[in-house]
Motif scaffolding. Structure first.
Motif, PDB file in Angstrom:
ATOM      1  N   UNK A  48      31.483  -8.204  67.160  1.00 52.84           N
ATOM      2  CA  UNK A  48      31.137  -7.340  68.297  1.00 52.84           C
ATOM      3  C   UNK A  48      31.772  -5.967  68.143  1.00 52.84           C
ATOM      4  N   UNK A  49      33.000  -5.914  67.677  1.00 50.18           N
ATOM      5  CA  UNK A  49      33.647  -4.619  67.449  1.00 50.18           C
ATOM      6  C   UNK A  49      32.957  -3.845  66.340  1.00 50.18           C
ATOM      7  N   UNK A  50      32.471  -4.558  65.334  1.00 49.20           N
ATOM      8  CA  UNK A  50      31.737  -3.899  64.261  1.00 49.20           C
ATOM      9  C   UNK A  50      30.470  -3.247  64.794  1.00 49.20           C
ATOM     10  N   UNK A  51      29.784  -3.900  65.700  1.00 49.59           N
ATOM     11  CA  UNK A  51      28.556  -3.322  66.263  1.00 49.59           C
ATOM     12  C   UNK A  51      28.845  -1.988  66.939  1.00 49.59           C
ATOM     13  N   UNK A  52      29.910  -1.940  67.730  1.00 47.36           N
ATOM     14  CA  UNK A  52      30.280  -0.695  68.387  1.00 47.36           C
ATOM     15  C   UNK A  52      30.717   0.370  67.403  1.00 47.36           C
ATOM     16  N   UNK A  53      31.450  -0.051  66.376  1.00 47.41           N
ATOM     17  CA  UNK A  53      31.939   0.896  65.376  1.00 47.41           C
ATOM     18  C   UNK A  53      30.789   1.505  64.591  1.00 47.41           C
ATOM     19  N   UNK A  54      29.797   0.686  64.234  1.00 46.90           N
ATOM     20  CA  UNK A  54      28.649   1.201  63.500  1.00 46.90           C
ATOM     21  C   UNK A  54      27.925   2.277  64.300  1.00 46.90           C
ATOM     22  N   UNK A  55      27.718   2.015  65.578  1.00 44.45           N
ATOM     23  CA  UNK A  55      27.036   2.997  66.422  1.00 44.45           C
ATOM     24  C   UNK A  55      27.837   4.300  66.512  1.00 44.45           C
ATOM     25  N   UNK A  56      29.153   4.179  66.650  1.00 39.15           N
ATOM     26  CA  UNK A  56      29.999   5.364  66.781  1.00 39.15           C
ATOM     27  C   UNK A  56      30.023   6.189  65.505  1.00 39.15           C
ATOM     28  N   UNK A  57      29.841   5.540  64.352  1.00 36.49           N
ATOM     29  CA  UNK A  57      29.893   6.223  63.060  1.00 36.49           C
ATOM     30  C   UNK A  57      28.509   6.586  62.527  1.00 36.49           C
ATOM     31  N   UNK A  58      27.476   6.386  63.349  1.00 38.61           N
ATOM     32  CA  UNK A  58      26.101   6.664  62.952  1.00 38.61           C
ATOM     33  C   UNK A  58      25.734   5.864  61.703  1.00 38.61           C
ATOM     34  N   UNK A  59      26.108   4.597  61.693  1.00 34.70           N
ATOM     35  CA  UNK A  59      25.768   3.675  60.610  1.00 34.70           C
ATOM     36  C   UNK A  59      24.828   2.599  61.147  1.00 34.70           C
ATOM     37  N   UNK A  60      23.979   2.084  60.274  1.00 37.18           N
ATOM     38  CA  UNK A  60      22.949   1.143  60.689  1.00 37.18           C
ATOM     39  C   UNK A  60      23.252  -0.302  60.326  1.00 37.18           C
ATOM     40  N   UNK A  61      24.111  -0.528  59.320  1.00 36.63           N
ATOM     41  CA  UNK A  61      24.338  -1.894  58.864  1.00 36.63           C
ATOM     42  C   UNK A  61      25.670  -1.988  58.137  1.00 36.63           C
ATOM     43  N   UNK A 219      28.153   1.172  46.425  1.00 35.50           N
ATOM     44  CA  UNK A 219      29.280   1.707  47.186  1.00 35.50           C
ATOM     45  C   UNK A 219      29.794   0.634  48.133  1.00 35.50           C
ATOM     46  N   UNK A 220      31.096   0.692  48.444  1.00 35.83           N
ATOM     47  CA  UNK A 220      31.667  -0.226  49.416  1.00 35.83           C
ATOM     48  C   UNK A 220      33.016   0.274  49.897  1.00 35.83           C
ATOM     49  N   UNK A 221      33.217   0.296  51.204  1.00 40.17           N
ATOM     50  CA  UNK A 221      34.490   0.774  51.750  1.00 40.17           C
ATOM     51  C   UNK A 221      35.578  -0.295  51.628  1.00 40.17           C
ATOM     52  N   UNK A 222      35.267  -1.547  51.984  1.00 41.60           N
ATOM     53  CA  UNK A 222      36.147  -2.692  51.738  1.00 41.60           C
ATOM     54  C   UNK A 222      37.546  -2.504  52.318  1.00 41.60           C
ATOM     55  N   UNK A 223      37.642  -1.855  53.479  1.00 41.26           N
ATOM     56  CA  UNK A 223      38.964  -1.569  54.029  1.00 41.26           C
ATOM     57  C   UNK A 223      39.619  -2.731  54.751  1.00 41.26           C
ATOM     58  N   UNK A 224      38.821  -3.696  55.221  1.00 39.70           N
ATOM     59  CA  UNK A 224      39.314  -4.865  55.966  1.00 39.70           C
ATOM     60  C   UNK A 224      39.878  -4.492  57.337  1.00 39.70           C
ATOM     61  N   UNK A 225      40.122  -3.231  57.593  1.00 39.73           N
ATOM     62  CA  UNK A 225      40.809  -2.829  58.829  1.00 39.73           C
ATOM     63  C   UNK A 225      39.839  -2.147  59.774  1.00 39.73           C
ATOM     64  N   UNK A 226      39.963  -0.823  59.926  1.00 43.14           N
ATOM     65  CA  UNK A 226      39.097  -0.083  60.827  1.00 43.14           C
ATOM     66  C   UNK A 226      37.833   0.343  60.089  1.00 43.14           C
ATOM     67  N   UNK A 227      36.716   0.360  60.778  1.00 44.72           N
ATOM     68  CA  UNK A 227      35.457   0.771  60.158  1.00 44.72           C
ATOM     69  C   UNK A 227      35.513   2.248  59.777  1.00 44.72           C
TER      70      UNK A 227
END
Length: 357
Positions: A48-61, A219-227
């Protein structure tokens, strides 16, 4: 030596390119990350947090590739298309040439759905997969030949295989130690476009291309932490779903980076192969992600073949650009990149089109 040529796209060039991408929608996202999904997951964000983070970062998936388990794909918060199915196991490659005594790698298996992943885990008994949504699996040890068999199984079931953060795990100076099959991905942009890992991985990818290997830049961010939106993939798909994403990923028709590129040689799109004789290449710069678009910056499209830079052209971040020219029938491949000139930073890498001559 850079070749000078007129990069003028005709109406026919543009129509051919548009036809190849007809019915497809552009999406930006992250092809490698993890979530907080219970069990043995080690991400910090819930779905659920990922869904909000994606929207805030203008990311789709985002591809959620939690380790050692499949439960993330069965949770009620899972939304296919927003999330891409898969997992990230690890292994020791028993017969590669390594330095510093480290021959361990991770590998990403992206799949059309969770049942497909379970079939793969069950097919290779060494995973000792316990089965079902709450099932865990162990890490296998592979020889290079055995890893190739696994890659074949992933591809046969409609999935996509990526070697993530390659130079950050496997300590080898031989580029071929990082290659297991063509039509697979190598994670070039890692964490962000400026990272030392990205520079190492980009060189490795170029070395593999020079050796004739047909591998895709990922490409991959792979941060495990914040989006974060610092290692994006730009991809055109007909359907925003795991099966839909698999089709374009398996074809190599996607961009490692934050600027959407489209490219074709004749009726062959990016990631494909054809005979170059008598053909024209058309490339378009379609859209900059908001994370890299700055009207005060200068940007450049760079077209390359196997011998080096073919041409450079200044482009704008706020409008599409089209370029085309007759290809060299002896070139082994063509590919394109976008540079932020002000930062001397590579911000997008299109996958090649190879010559079958």
């Amino acid at each position: 030596m850079e070749k000078r040529m007129v990069l003028k796209a005709t109406d026919a060039d543009v129509a051919q390119l548009d036809k190849l991408y007809e019915g497809k929608t552009l999406y930006f996202g992250d092809l490698h990350n993890h979530a907080k999904t219970g069990g043995r997951s080690d991400g910090r964000y819930t779905l659920e947090q990922w869904k909000g983070a994606l929207a805030a970062l203008d990311m789709d998936f985002v591809a959620i590739l939690d380790h050692r388990q499949v439960r993330h794909m069965y949770l009620p918060e899972w939304e296919d298309g927003t999330f891409i199915c898969g997992t990230e196991p690890g292994t020791r490659i028993l017969d590669c040439e390594a330095i510093d005594g480290n021959n361990e790698i991770h590998y990403n298996m992206l799949v059309p759905g969770p049942k497909v992943l379970e079939e793969i885990l069950n097919e290779f008994e060494g995973y000792e997969f316990e089965g079902g949504p709450e099932g865990f699996y162990k890490y296998l040890r592979f020889t290079r030949e055995e890893m190739g068999v696994l890659v074949d199984a992933v591809l046969a079931k409609g999935g996509f295989y990526v070697h993530p953060h390659p130079k950050q795990y496997l300590k080898s100076n031989d580029p071929l130690d990082y290659w297991f099959r063509d039509k697979t991905g190598l994670e070039v942009f890692y964490y962000d476009m400026r990272s030392e890992g990205t520079q190492e991985n980009y060189k490795l990818w170029c070395d593999l291309l020079a050796l004739g290997k047909r591998v895709f830049a990922c490409a991959g961010e792979d941060g495990h932490k914040i989006a974060r939106n610092t290692a994006l993939t730009a991809i055109y798909v007909t359907e925003k779903s795991s099966p839909g994403f698999m089709l374009s990923l398996r074809d190599g028709n996607f961009v490692c980076g934050s600027v959407a590129l489209r490219m074709c040689v004749g009726d062959t799109a990016m990631g494909g192969s054809c005979v170059f004789d008598g053909q024209r290449l058309c490339v378009s710069v379609d859209k900059f992600h908001c994370s890299v678009a700055n009207p005060e910056h200068k940007y450049e499209l760079v077209v390359l073949d196997d011998k080096g830079v073919v041409a450079r052209r200044r482009i704008s971040c706020d409008q599409p650009s089209y370029f085309a020219f007759k290809v060299d029938s002896d070139a082994r491949f063509y590919r394109a990149e976008v540079l932020d000139v002000n930062q001397n930073l590579r911000i997008s890498i299109g996958n090649p089109i190879w010559n079958d001559k």
